[in-house]
Design an enzyme around this catalytic site. Structure first.
Site, PDB file in Angstrom:
ATOM      1  N   GLU A  93       0.810  -1.220   0.000  1.00  0.00           N
ATOM      2  CA  GLU A  93       0.000   0.000   0.000  1.00  0.00           C
ATOM      3  C   GLU A  93       0.843   1.270   0.000  1.00  0.00           C
ATOM      4  O   GLU A  93       0.342   2.362  -0.277  1.00  0.00           O
ATOM      5  CB  GLU A  93      -0.913   0.017   1.231  1.00  0.00           C
ATOM      6  CG  GLU A  93      -1.978  -1.066   1.252  1.00  0.00           C
ATOM      7  CD  GLU A  93      -3.123  -0.805   0.291  1.00  0.00           C
ATOM      8  OE1 GLU A  93      -3.107   0.228  -0.401  1.00  0.00           O
ATOM      9  OE2 GLU A  93      -4.042  -1.636   0.212  1.00  0.00           O
ATOM     10  N   GLU A 124       7.316 -21.698   7.678  1.00  0.00           N
ATOM     11  CA  GLU A 124       7.370 -20.856   8.871  1.00  0.00           C
ATOM     12  C   GLU A 124       8.313 -21.401   9.936  1.00  0.00           C
ATOM     13  O   GLU A 124       8.701 -20.686  10.857  1.00  0.00           O
ATOM     14  CB  GLU A 124       5.975 -20.666   9.469  1.00  0.00           C
ATOM     15  CG  GLU A 124       5.417 -21.865  10.231  1.00  0.00           C
ATOM     16  CD  GLU A 124       4.189 -21.460  11.056  1.00  0.00           C
ATOM     17  OE1 GLU A 124       4.184 -21.790  12.261  1.00  0.00           O
ATOM     18  OE2 GLU A 124       3.273 -20.845  10.511  1.00  0.00           O
TER      19      GLU A 124
END
Length: 309
Positions: A93, A124
Protein backbone atom coordinates in the site's frame (compact mmCIF):
# COMPACT_ATOMS: atom_id res chain seq x y z
CA UNK A 1 9.34 -34.11 14.00
CA UNK A 2 9.25 -36.97 16.49
CA UNK A 3 6.35 -37.80 18.79
CA UNK A 4 8.32 -36.18 21.61
CA UNK A 5 8.84 -33.04 19.53
CA UNK A 6 5.09 -32.75 18.87
CA UNK A 7 4.36 -33.25 22.55
CA UNK A 8 6.75 -30.47 23.48
CA UNK A 9 5.26 -28.16 20.86
CA UNK A 10 1.72 -28.87 22.10
CA UNK A 11 2.84 -28.09 25.63
CA UNK A 12 4.41 -24.82 24.44
CA UNK A 13 1.27 -23.77 22.57
CA UNK A 14 -0.82 -24.50 25.66
CA UNK A 15 1.07 -21.73 27.50
CA UNK A 16 0.22 -19.05 24.90
CA UNK A 17 -2.65 -16.68 25.53
CA UNK A 18 -3.46 -16.61 21.82
CA UNK A 19 -3.97 -20.39 21.86
CA UNK A 20 -6.13 -20.57 25.01
CA UNK A 21 -9.44 -22.46 24.87
CA UNK A 22 -12.55 -20.61 26.00
CA UNK A 23 -15.11 -23.05 27.42
CA UNK A 24 -17.79 -20.35 27.56
CA UNK A 25 -17.79 -20.33 23.75
CA UNK A 26 -17.83 -24.10 23.31
CA UNK A 27 -21.37 -24.03 21.88
CA UNK A 28 -21.08 -20.88 19.82
CA UNK A 29 -22.01 -22.84 16.71
CA UNK A 30 -25.47 -23.37 18.24
CA UNK A 31 -26.21 -19.65 18.57
CA UNK A 32 -28.15 -17.49 16.09
CA UNK A 33 -26.00 -15.74 13.54
CA UNK A 34 -26.84 -12.30 14.92
CA UNK A 35 -25.68 -13.36 18.38
CA UNK A 36 -22.39 -14.76 17.05
CA UNK A 37 -21.87 -11.47 15.19
CA UNK A 38 -22.57 -9.51 18.40
CA UNK A 39 -20.06 -11.59 20.35
CA UNK A 40 -17.43 -11.29 17.64
CA UNK A 41 -17.94 -7.54 17.37
CA UNK A 42 -17.53 -7.24 21.14
CA UNK A 43 -14.28 -9.19 20.94
CA UNK A 44 -12.95 -6.94 18.18
CA UNK A 45 -13.82 -3.83 20.19
CA UNK A 46 -11.22 -4.78 22.81
CA UNK A 47 -8.31 -4.64 20.36
CA UNK A 48 -7.71 -0.86 20.17
CA UNK A 49 -7.38 -0.69 23.96
CA UNK A 50 -4.75 -3.43 23.87
CA UNK A 51 -2.86 -1.49 21.19
CA UNK A 52 -3.15 1.71 23.25
CA UNK A 53 -1.28 0.04 26.11
CA UNK A 54 1.72 -0.36 23.83
CA UNK A 55 1.81 3.14 22.35
CA UNK A 56 5.10 4.14 24.04
CA UNK A 57 6.87 1.12 22.54
CA UNK A 58 5.23 1.70 19.16
CA UNK A 59 6.25 5.38 19.09
CA UNK A 60 9.85 4.58 20.02
CA UNK A 61 10.04 1.98 17.25
CA UNK A 62 8.61 4.42 14.70
CA UNK A 63 11.04 7.20 15.60
CA UNK A 64 13.96 4.80 15.26
CA UNK A 65 12.62 3.53 11.92
CA UNK A 66 12.08 7.02 10.52
CA UNK A 67 15.59 8.08 11.52
CA UNK A 68 17.12 5.22 9.54
CA UNK A 69 14.84 5.62 6.55
CA UNK A 70 15.73 9.32 6.41
CA UNK A 71 19.31 8.17 5.83
CA UNK A 72 18.31 5.84 2.99
CA UNK A 73 17.26 2.72 4.87
CA UNK A 74 14.36 0.42 4.07
CA UNK A 75 11.43 -0.91 6.09
CA UNK A 76 11.14 -4.69 5.80
CA UNK A 77 8.37 -6.83 7.25
CA UNK A 78 8.91 -10.56 7.82
CA UNK A 79 6.30 -13.07 8.91
CA UNK A 80 4.56 -16.33 8.13
CA UNK A 81 0.93 -17.08 7.35
CA UNK A 82 -1.50 -14.33 8.34
CA UNK A 83 1.28 -12.24 9.89
CA UNK A 84 3.31 -12.41 6.69
CA UNK A 85 0.31 -11.53 4.55
CA UNK A 86 -0.41 -8.48 6.68
CA UNK A 87 3.18 -7.32 6.24
CA UNK A 88 3.01 -7.78 2.47
CA UNK A 89 -0.32 -5.92 2.40
CA UNK A 90 1.05 -2.95 4.34
CA UNK A 91 4.16 -2.79 2.17
CA UNK A 92 2.14 -2.96 -1.06
CA UNK A 93 0.00 0.00 0.00
CA UNK A 94 2.95 2.37 0.44
CA UNK A 95 3.79 3.08 -3.24
CA UNK A 96 0.30 4.30 -4.23
CA UNK A 97 -0.28 6.11 -0.93
CA UNK A 98 3.11 7.72 -0.34
CA UNK A 99 4.81 7.45 -3.74
CA UNK A 100 7.56 5.28 -2.30
CA UNK A 101 9.65 3.05 -4.50
CA UNK A 102 8.55 -0.61 -4.10
CA UNK A 103 12.04 -1.36 -2.76
CA UNK A 104 11.66 1.07 0.17
CA UNK A 105 8.99 -0.86 2.06
CA UNK A 106 9.15 -4.62 1.52
CA UNK A 107 7.04 -7.51 2.79
CA UNK A 108 8.60 -10.96 3.16
CA UNK A 109 6.37 -13.98 3.74
CA UNK A 110 7.73 -17.41 4.59
CA UNK A 111 7.53 -19.53 1.47
CA UNK A 112 7.59 -16.62 -0.97
CA UNK A 113 4.81 -14.93 -2.96
CA UNK A 114 2.86 -18.16 -3.48
CA UNK A 115 2.34 -18.34 0.29
CA UNK A 116 0.03 -15.32 0.02
CA UNK A 117 -2.73 -17.63 -1.20
CA UNK A 118 -1.58 -21.12 -0.24
CA UNK A 119 0.25 -22.45 2.81
CA UNK A 120 3.83 -23.54 2.06
CA UNK A 121 4.73 -26.66 3.99
CA UNK A 122 7.27 -26.05 6.73
CA UNK A 123 8.25 -22.55 5.59
CA UNK A 124 7.37 -20.86 8.87
CA UNK A 125 9.55 -23.29 10.80
CA UNK A 126 12.80 -22.23 9.12
CA UNK A 127 15.10 -19.62 10.63
CA UNK A 128 17.51 -20.31 7.76
CA UNK A 129 14.88 -19.40 5.17
CA UNK A 130 14.39 -16.03 6.86
CA UNK A 131 18.13 -15.34 6.77
CA UNK A 132 18.28 -16.31 3.08
CA UNK A 133 15.34 -14.03 2.24
CA UNK A 134 17.00 -11.09 3.99
CA UNK A 135 20.37 -11.81 2.41
CA UNK A 136 18.68 -11.72 -1.00
CA UNK A 137 17.70 -8.12 -0.19
CA UNK A 138 21.32 -7.29 0.72
CA UNK A 139 20.32 -6.03 4.14
CA UNK A 140 22.30 -3.13 5.58
CA UNK A 141 22.64 -1.48 8.98
CA UNK A 142 20.37 1.36 7.76
CA UNK A 143 17.43 -1.01 7.27
CA UNK A 144 14.65 -1.84 9.72
CA UNK A 145 13.27 -5.37 9.99
CA UNK A 146 9.90 -5.95 11.65
CA UNK A 147 9.30 -9.56 12.63
CA UNK A 148 5.57 -10.27 12.89
CA UNK A 149 4.14 -13.28 14.73
CA UNK A 150 0.96 -13.59 16.78
CA UNK A 151 2.48 -16.32 18.91
CA UNK A 152 5.84 -14.57 19.16
CA UNK A 153 7.58 -17.89 18.62
CA UNK A 154 7.38 -18.44 14.84
CA UNK A 155 10.91 -19.49 13.79
CA UNK A 156 10.78 -17.54 10.50
CA UNK A 157 9.94 -14.25 12.25
CA UNK A 158 12.34 -14.81 15.13
CA UNK A 159 15.07 -15.90 12.73
CA UNK A 160 14.57 -12.80 10.60
CA UNK A 161 14.98 -10.51 13.60
CA UNK A 162 18.01 -12.40 14.94
CA UNK A 163 19.73 -12.36 11.54
CA UNK A 164 18.95 -8.69 10.95
CA UNK A 165 20.18 -7.65 14.38
CA UNK A 166 23.40 -9.54 13.80
CA UNK A 167 23.96 -7.40 10.71
CA UNK A 168 23.37 -4.18 12.63
CA UNK A 169 19.89 -3.44 11.27
CA UNK A 170 17.19 -1.98 13.49
CA UNK A 171 14.83 -4.72 14.66
CA UNK A 172 11.23 -4.67 15.85
CA UNK A 173 9.31 -7.69 17.12
CA UNK A 174 5.50 -7.49 16.91
CA UNK A 175 3.61 -10.25 18.72
CA UNK A 176 0.40 -10.86 20.68
CA UNK A 177 1.78 -12.78 23.66
CA UNK A 178 3.72 -11.52 26.65
CA UNK A 179 7.34 -12.52 27.23
CA UNK A 180 7.74 -13.71 23.65
CA UNK A 181 10.91 -14.97 22.03
CA UNK A 182 10.34 -12.48 19.22
CA UNK A 183 10.28 -9.44 21.52
CA UNK A 184 13.34 -10.74 23.35
CA UNK A 185 15.23 -11.07 20.07
CA UNK A 186 14.36 -7.57 18.85
CA UNK A 187 15.71 -4.19 19.87
CA UNK A 188 12.12 -2.93 20.06
CA UNK A 189 9.60 -5.46 21.34
CA UNK A 190 5.89 -4.68 20.88
CA UNK A 191 3.59 -7.19 22.57
CA UNK A 192 -0.09 -6.42 22.03
CA UNK A 193 -1.85 -8.98 24.22
CA UNK A 194 -5.42 -9.29 22.94
CA UNK A 195 -6.32 -12.46 24.84
CA UNK A 196 -7.76 -15.77 23.63
CA UNK A 197 -9.45 -15.80 20.26
CA UNK A 198 -13.12 -16.39 19.49
CA UNK A 199 -12.06 -19.56 17.68
CA UNK A 200 -9.26 -21.26 19.56
CA UNK A 201 -5.94 -20.54 17.89
CA UNK A 202 -7.39 -18.59 14.94
CA UNK A 203 -4.94 -15.72 15.19
CA UNK A 204 -6.19 -14.08 12.00
CA UNK A 205 -8.93 -12.65 14.24
CA UNK A 206 -8.07 -10.31 17.16
CA UNK A 207 -4.35 -10.91 16.80
CA UNK A 208 -4.50 -10.16 13.09
CA UNK A 209 -6.53 -7.01 13.73
CA UNK A 210 -4.02 -5.84 16.33
CA UNK A 211 -1.10 -6.46 13.98
CA UNK A 212 -2.84 -4.56 11.18
CA UNK A 213 -3.45 -1.57 13.47
CA UNK A 214 0.19 -1.48 14.57
CA UNK A 215 1.51 -1.88 11.02
CA UNK A 216 -0.77 0.97 9.95
CA UNK A 217 0.90 3.11 12.61
CA UNK A 218 4.43 2.06 11.75
CA UNK A 219 4.17 2.79 8.03
CA UNK A 220 1.87 5.83 8.20
CA UNK A 221 3.60 7.71 11.00
CA UNK A 222 7.03 6.89 9.57
CA UNK A 223 5.90 8.42 6.27
CA UNK A 224 4.57 11.48 8.11
CA UNK A 225 7.98 11.88 9.75
CA UNK A 226 9.64 11.55 6.33
CA UNK A 227 7.59 14.44 4.94
CA UNK A 228 5.25 12.32 2.83
CA UNK A 229 2.27 14.33 4.08
CA UNK A 230 1.40 18.00 4.51
CA UNK A 231 -0.73 18.18 7.61
CA UNK A 232 -3.13 15.29 7.06
CA UNK A 233 -3.02 15.53 3.27
CA UNK A 234 -1.40 12.76 1.22
CA UNK A 235 0.73 15.09 -0.87
CA UNK A 236 2.94 12.27 -2.14
CA UNK A 237 0.02 10.32 -3.60
CA UNK A 238 0.86 8.61 -6.90
CA UNK A 239 -1.89 9.38 -9.41
CA UNK A 240 -1.91 6.04 -11.23
CA UNK A 241 -5.63 5.89 -12.05
CA UNK A 242 -8.59 8.22 -12.56
CA UNK A 243 -9.66 8.15 -8.91
CA UNK A 244 -6.16 9.07 -7.74
CA UNK A 245 -5.89 11.81 -10.36
CA UNK A 246 -9.11 13.31 -9.05
CA UNK A 247 -7.81 12.92 -5.49
CA UNK A 248 -4.60 14.72 -6.45
CA UNK A 249 -6.55 17.72 -7.65
CA UNK A 250 -8.68 17.73 -4.53
CA UNK A 251 -5.58 17.62 -2.32
CA UNK A 252 -4.04 20.58 -4.15
CA UNK A 253 -7.32 22.47 -3.76
CA UNK A 254 -7.52 21.73 -0.04
CA UNK A 255 -3.91 22.80 0.50
CA UNK A 256 -4.10 26.00 -1.56
CA UNK A 257 -7.69 27.06 -2.02
CA UNK A 258 -6.92 27.57 -5.73
CA UNK A 259 -9.44 27.20 -8.52
CA UNK A 260 -9.53 24.43 -11.09
CA UNK A 261 -7.67 26.32 -13.83
CA UNK A 262 -4.79 27.28 -11.55
CA UNK A 263 -4.58 23.73 -10.20
CA UNK A 264 -4.46 22.22 -13.68
CA UNK A 265 -1.73 24.65 -14.75
CA UNK A 266 0.36 23.91 -11.65
CA UNK A 267 0.05 20.14 -12.10
CA UNK A 268 0.95 20.47 -15.77
CA UNK A 269 4.04 22.48 -14.81
CA UNK A 270 5.16 19.85 -12.31
CA UNK A 271 4.42 16.61 -14.21
CA UNK A 272 1.49 15.91 -11.91
CA UNK A 273 3.49 16.03 -8.68
CA UNK A 274 1.12 17.21 -5.95
CA UNK A 275 3.77 18.59 -3.58
CA UNK A 276 5.42 20.55 -6.34
CA UNK A 277 2.11 21.90 -7.58
CA UNK A 278 1.21 23.17 -4.11
CA UNK A 279 4.57 24.90 -3.87
CA UNK A 280 4.09 26.49 -7.31
CA UNK A 281 0.72 27.91 -6.27
CA UNK A 282 1.46 28.97 -2.69
CA UNK A 283 5.01 30.26 -3.20
CA UNK A 284 4.51 31.57 -6.74
CA UNK A 285 7.57 29.76 -8.10
CA UNK A 286 8.19 27.90 -11.35
CA UNK A 287 8.07 24.13 -11.59
CA UNK A 288 11.86 23.59 -11.64
CA UNK A 289 12.29 25.91 -8.66
CA UNK A 290 9.67 23.95 -6.74
CA UNK A 291 11.55 20.73 -7.47
CA UNK A 292 14.81 22.25 -6.27
CA UNK A 293 13.28 23.63 -3.07
CA UNK A 294 11.80 20.23 -2.26
CA UNK A 295 15.08 18.48 -2.95
CA UNK A 296 16.88 20.92 -0.66
CA UNK A 297 14.26 20.21 2.02
CA UNK A 298 14.55 16.42 1.69
CA UNK A 299 11.02 16.29 0.34
CA UNK A 300 9.38 18.11 3.28
CA UNK A 301 6.81 20.47 1.78
CA UNK A 302 6.39 22.58 4.91
CA UNK A 303 10.15 23.22 5.06
CA UNK A 304 10.25 24.03 1.34
CA UNK A 305 7.41 26.53 1.75
CA UNK A 306 9.22 28.13 4.66
CA UNK A 307 12.36 28.47 2.54
CA UNK A 308 10.43 29.98 -0.36
CA UNK A 309 8.31 32.50 1.54
Amino acid sequence: MTTQDYAELRAELATLTTEAFRPELAEIDQLPTAEIARIMNGEDATVPAAVAERLPEIAAAIDATAARMARGGRLIYAGAGTAGRLGVLDASECPPTFNTDPSEVVGLIAGGPSAMVKAVEGAEDSRLLAAEDLDALRLTALDTVVGISASGRTPYAVGAVEHARGLGALTIGLSCNADSALAAAAEHGIEVVVGPELLTGSTRLKSGTAQKLVLNMISTITMIRLGKTYGNLMVDVRASNEKLRARSRRIVALATGAGDAEIEAALAATDGEVKNAILVIVAGVEGPTAARLLADSQGHLRAALHAAL
